[in-house]
Design a protein around this motif. Structure first.
Motif, PDB file in Angstrom:
ATOM      1  N   LEU A   1     -50.695 -14.814 -47.646  1.00 27.03           N
ATOM      2  CA  LEU A   1     -51.847 -14.258 -48.340  1.00 27.03           C
ATOM      3  C   LEU A   1     -52.540 -13.221 -47.472  1.00 27.03           C
ATOM      4  CD1 LEU A   1     -53.846 -14.425 -50.773  1.00 27.03           C
ATOM      5  CD2 LEU A   1     -55.046 -16.217 -49.499  1.00 27.03           C
ATOM      6  N   GLN A   2     -52.872 -12.104 -48.089  1.00 23.77           N
ATOM      7  CA  GLN A   2     -53.644 -11.060 -47.419  1.00 23.77           C
ATOM      8  C   GLN A   2     -54.871 -10.778 -48.280  1.00 23.77           C
ATOM      9  OE1 GLN A   2     -51.496  -7.424 -46.771  1.00 23.77           O
ATOM     10  NE2 GLN A   2     -53.254  -6.376 -45.932  1.00 23.77           N
ATOM     11  N   VAL A   3     -56.059 -10.953 -47.687  1.00 20.20           N
ATOM     12  CA  VAL A   3     -57.315 -10.751 -48.415  1.00 20.20           C
ATOM     13  C   VAL A   3     -58.203  -9.818 -47.603  1.00 20.20           C
ATOM     14  CG1 VAL A   3     -59.330 -11.854 -49.461  1.00 20.20           C
ATOM     15  CG2 VAL A   3     -57.169 -13.104 -49.339  1.00 20.20           C
ATOM     16  N   PRO A   4     -58.416  -8.592 -48.078  1.00 19.89           N
ATOM     17  CA  PRO A   4     -59.287  -7.668 -47.353  1.00 19.89           C
ATOM     18  C   PRO A   4     -60.750  -7.871 -47.742  1.00 19.89           C
ATOM     19  CG  PRO A   4     -58.391  -6.548 -49.232  1.00 19.89           C
ATOM     20  CD  PRO A   4     -57.792  -7.939 -49.228  1.00 19.89           C
ATOM     21  N   GLU A   5     -61.619  -7.254 -47.011  1.00 15.67           N
ATOM     22  CA  GLU A   5     -63.034  -7.291 -47.330  1.00 15.67           C
ATOM     23  C   GLU A   5     -63.230  -6.652 -48.705  1.00 15.67           C
ATOM     24  OE1 GLU A   5     -67.219  -5.574 -45.517  1.00 15.67           O
ATOM     25  OE2 GLU A   5     -65.448  -5.668 -44.242  1.00 15.67           O
ATOM     26  N   GLY A   6     -64.053  -7.275 -49.531  1.00 15.20           N
ATOM     27  CA  GLY A   6     -64.346  -6.762 -50.863  1.00 15.20           C
ATOM     28  C   GLY A   6     -63.629  -7.501 -51.971  1.00 15.20           C
ATOM     29  N   ALA A   7     -62.483  -8.108 -51.689  1.00 17.49           N
ATOM     30  CA  ALA A   7     -61.762  -8.874 -52.707  1.00 17.49           C
ATOM     31  C   ALA A   7     -62.507 -10.172 -52.991  1.00 17.49           C
ATOM     32  CB  ALA A   7     -60.346  -9.173 -52.236  1.00 17.49           C
ATOM     33  N   GLU A   8     -62.433 -10.646 -54.235  1.00 14.94           N
ATOM     34  CA  GLU A   8     -63.110 -11.890 -54.625  1.00 14.94           C
ATOM     35  C   GLU A   8     -62.127 -12.882 -55.203  1.00 14.94           C
ATOM     36  OE1 GLU A   8     -66.306 -11.417 -57.376  1.00 14.94           O
ATOM     37  OE2 GLU A   8     -67.247  -9.829 -56.215  1.00 14.94           O
ATOM     38  N   ILE A   9     -62.235 -14.124 -54.752  1.00 11.58           N
ATOM     39  CA  ILE A   9     -61.473 -15.225 -55.339  1.00 11.58           C
ATOM     40  C   ILE A   9     -62.492 -16.292 -55.702  1.00 11.58           C
ATOM     41  CG2 ILE A   9     -59.717 -16.977 -55.014  1.00 11.58           C
ATOM     42  CD1 ILE A   9     -58.475 -15.133 -52.875  1.00 11.58           C
ATOM     43  N   ASN A  10     -62.695 -16.482 -56.996  1.00 13.52           N
ATOM     44  CA  ASN A  10     -63.609 -17.503 -57.487  1.00 13.52           C
ATOM     45  C   ASN A  10     -62.771 -18.660 -58.001  1.00 13.52           C
ATOM     46  OD1 ASN A  10     -66.081 -16.005 -57.079  1.00 13.52           O
ATOM     47  ND2 ASN A  10     -65.338 -14.683 -58.714  1.00 13.52           N
ATOM     48  N   GLY A  11     -62.326 -19.484 -57.070  1.00 15.06           N
ATOM     49  CA  GLY A  11     -61.448 -20.592 -57.393  1.00 15.06           C
ATOM     50  C   GLY A  11     -60.946 -21.220 -56.120  1.00 15.06           C
ATOM     51  N   GLU A  12     -59.819 -21.868 -56.208  1.00 12.62           N
ATOM     52  CA  GLU A  12     -59.262 -22.625 -55.099  1.00 12.62           C
ATOM     53  C   GLU A  12     -58.060 -21.894 -54.506  1.00 12.62           C
ATOM     54  OE1 GLU A  12     -57.252 -27.062 -54.592  1.00 12.62           O
ATOM     55  OE2 GLU A  12     -58.366 -26.568 -56.389  1.00 12.62           O
ATOM     56  N   LEU A  13     -57.891 -21.976 -53.188  1.00 11.79           N
ATOM     57  CA  LEU A  13     -56.715 -21.453 -52.508  1.00 11.79           C
ATOM     58  C   LEU A  13     -55.801 -22.621 -52.169  1.00 11.79           C
ATOM     59  CD1 LEU A  13     -58.367 -18.923 -50.040  1.00 11.79           C
ATOM     60  CD2 LEU A  13     -57.113 -18.400 -52.138  1.00 11.79           C
ATOM     61  N   VAL A  14     -54.521 -22.505 -52.542  1.00  5.90           N
ATOM     62  CA  VAL A  14     -53.562 -23.576 -52.316  1.00  5.90           C
ATOM     63  C   VAL A  14     -52.341 -23.004 -51.619  1.00  5.90           C
ATOM     64  CG1 VAL A  14     -52.138 -25.359 -53.409  1.00  5.90           C
ATOM     65  CG2 VAL A  14     -54.339 -24.727 -54.434  1.00  5.90           C
ATOM     66  N   ARG A  15     -52.088 -23.429 -50.384  1.00 10.67           N
ATOM     67  CA  ARG A  15     -50.915 -22.963 -49.630  1.00 10.67           C
ATOM     68  C   ARG A  15     -49.694 -23.710 -50.125  1.00 10.67           C
ATOM     69  NH1 ARG A  15     -47.761 -20.425 -46.652  1.00 10.67           N
ATOM     70  NH2 ARG A  15     -47.399 -20.630 -44.442  1.00 10.67           N
ATOM     71  N   ILE A  16     -48.595 -22.981 -50.368  1.00 10.06           N
ATOM     72  CA  ILE A  16     -47.350 -23.599 -50.830  1.00 10.06           C
ATOM     73  C   ILE A  16     -46.203 -23.182 -49.918  1.00 10.06           C
ATOM     74  CG2 ILE A  16     -48.025 -23.747 -53.249  1.00 10.06           C
ATOM     75  CD1 ILE A  16     -46.362 -21.208 -53.768  1.00 10.06           C
ATOM     76  N   ASP A  17     -45.107 -23.913 -49.997  1.00 11.54           N
ATOM     77  CA  ASP A  17     -43.874 -23.533 -49.318  1.00 11.54           C
ATOM     78  C   ASP A  17     -43.093 -22.616 -50.242  1.00 11.54           C
ATOM     79  OD1 ASP A  17     -44.339 -25.122 -47.074  1.00 11.54           O
ATOM     80  OD2 ASP A  17     -43.477 -26.885 -48.058  1.00 11.54           O
ATOM     81  N   GLU A  18     -42.287 -21.724 -49.675  1.00  9.98           N
ATOM     82  CA  GLU A  18     -41.478 -20.806 -50.482  1.00  9.98           C
ATOM     83  C   GLU A  18     -40.519 -21.553 -51.393  1.00  9.98           C
ATOM     84  OE1 GLU A  18     -39.728 -17.116 -49.002  1.00  9.98           O
ATOM     85  OE2 GLU A  18     -40.766 -17.573 -47.127  1.00  9.98           O
ATOM     86  N   HIS A  19     -40.087 -22.734 -51.004  1.00  8.73           N
ATOM     87  CA  HIS A  19     -39.075 -23.461 -51.757  1.00  8.73           C
ATOM     88  C   HIS A  19     -39.681 -24.427 -52.778  1.00  8.73           C
ATOM     89  CE1 HIS A  19     -36.264 -21.743 -48.972  1.00  8.73           C
ATOM     90  NE2 HIS A  19     -36.999 -22.194 -47.978  1.00  8.73           N
ATOM     91  N   GLN A  20     -40.991 -24.466 -52.867  1.00  4.11           N
ATOM     92  CA  GLN A  20     -41.672 -25.371 -53.777  1.00  4.11           C
ATOM     93  C   GLN A  20     -41.507 -24.889 -55.213  1.00  4.11           C
ATOM     94  OE1 GLN A  20     -45.674 -25.910 -52.563  1.00  4.11           O
ATOM     95  NE2 GLN A  20     -46.137 -27.436 -54.092  1.00  4.11           N
ATOM     96  N   THR A  21     -41.334 -25.826 -56.156  1.00  7.63           N
ATOM     97  CA  THR A  21     -41.183 -25.441 -57.553  1.00  7.63           C
ATOM     98  C   THR A  21     -42.518 -24.997 -58.124  1.00  7.63           C
ATOM     99  OG1 THR A  21     -41.544 -27.695 -58.288  1.00  7.63           O
ATOM    100  CG2 THR A  21     -39.255 -27.011 -57.942  1.00  7.63           C
ATOM    101  N   SER A  22     -42.463 -24.282 -59.221  1.00 14.81           N
ATOM    102  CA  SER A  22     -43.656 -23.706 -59.830  1.00 14.81           C
ATOM    103  C   SER A  22     -44.527 -24.766 -60.495  1.00 14.81           C
ATOM    104  CB  SER A  22     -43.256 -22.668 -60.879  1.00 14.81           C
ATOM    105  OG  SER A  22     -44.400 -22.231 -61.561  1.00 14.81           O
ATOM    106  N   PRO A  23     -45.782 -24.921 -60.062  1.00 14.39           N
ATOM    107  CA  PRO A  23     -46.670 -25.875 -60.712  1.00 14.39           C
ATOM    108  C   PRO A  23     -47.370 -25.298 -61.931  1.00 14.39           C
ATOM    109  CG  PRO A  23     -47.781 -24.920 -58.848  1.00 14.39           C
ATOM    110  CD  PRO A  23     -46.388 -24.334 -58.872  1.00 14.39           C
TER     111      PRO A  23
END
Length: 165
Positions: free
Chosen positions: A101-123
């Protein structure tokens, strides 16, 4: 010395400004959106695809694409199995599932951040379709560009970098 950053492939489909699509969007390759999509967006390739959302782009639905570059508005969850790159104009209202994840100054995320593995299936989208997907999902640009060691920074590193500037 820093390696050249990986870039998504050239666009194979474009939704132009002033265009609105209502319904699910399934694609292969790379999709660029400057218009509006009301519905879920999902890649259709086990090799990974790329989505870019321009500053005027709006998505009202879930996004399940290996590599996303976002500069517009998303009202829904985002799953980027390979990389989520936000620009300063990005506005996300929902969960962001990411491997890198790359988040610069000014971007907004109104929610939750969830780290996943590349091999994880799509939730996000596969469960709603009653399907489980397995296999290695890769960034399509990975084949053409050498691995970028700096791309593996997690959110904490990105936030520290933004705070230091």
């Amino acid at each position: 010395m820093r390696n050249k950053r990986q870039q998504p492939p050239a666009y194979s489909s474009i939704v132009g400004e002033g265009t609105e699509i209502v319904g699910k969007v399934h694609f292969v390759g790379a999709l660029h959106i400057d218009g509006k999509v009301v519905g879920d967006i999902k890649e259709q390739s086990s090799d990974g695809c790329a989505l870019t959302l321009g500053p005027s782009g709006v998505i009202e639905g879930n996004v399940d694409v290996a590599h996303v570059v976002l500069d517009g508005t998303i009202r829904g969850d985002v799953r980027a199995a390979y990389r989520a790159e936000l620009k300063s104009g990005a506005r996300i209202e929902g969960k962001v599932h990411y491997s890198r994840l790359q988040v610069p100054e000014g971007a907004e995320i109104n929610g939750e951040l969830v780290r996943i593995d590349e091999h994880q299936t799509s939730p996000l989208l596969n469960q709603s379709e009653g399907k489980e997907q397995t296999g290695d999902r890769k960034d399509p640009a990975r084949k053409a560009v050498a691995s970028d060691k700096t791309a593996s920074n997690d959110l904490g590193s990105d936030l520290r970098s933004s705070a230091e500037t």
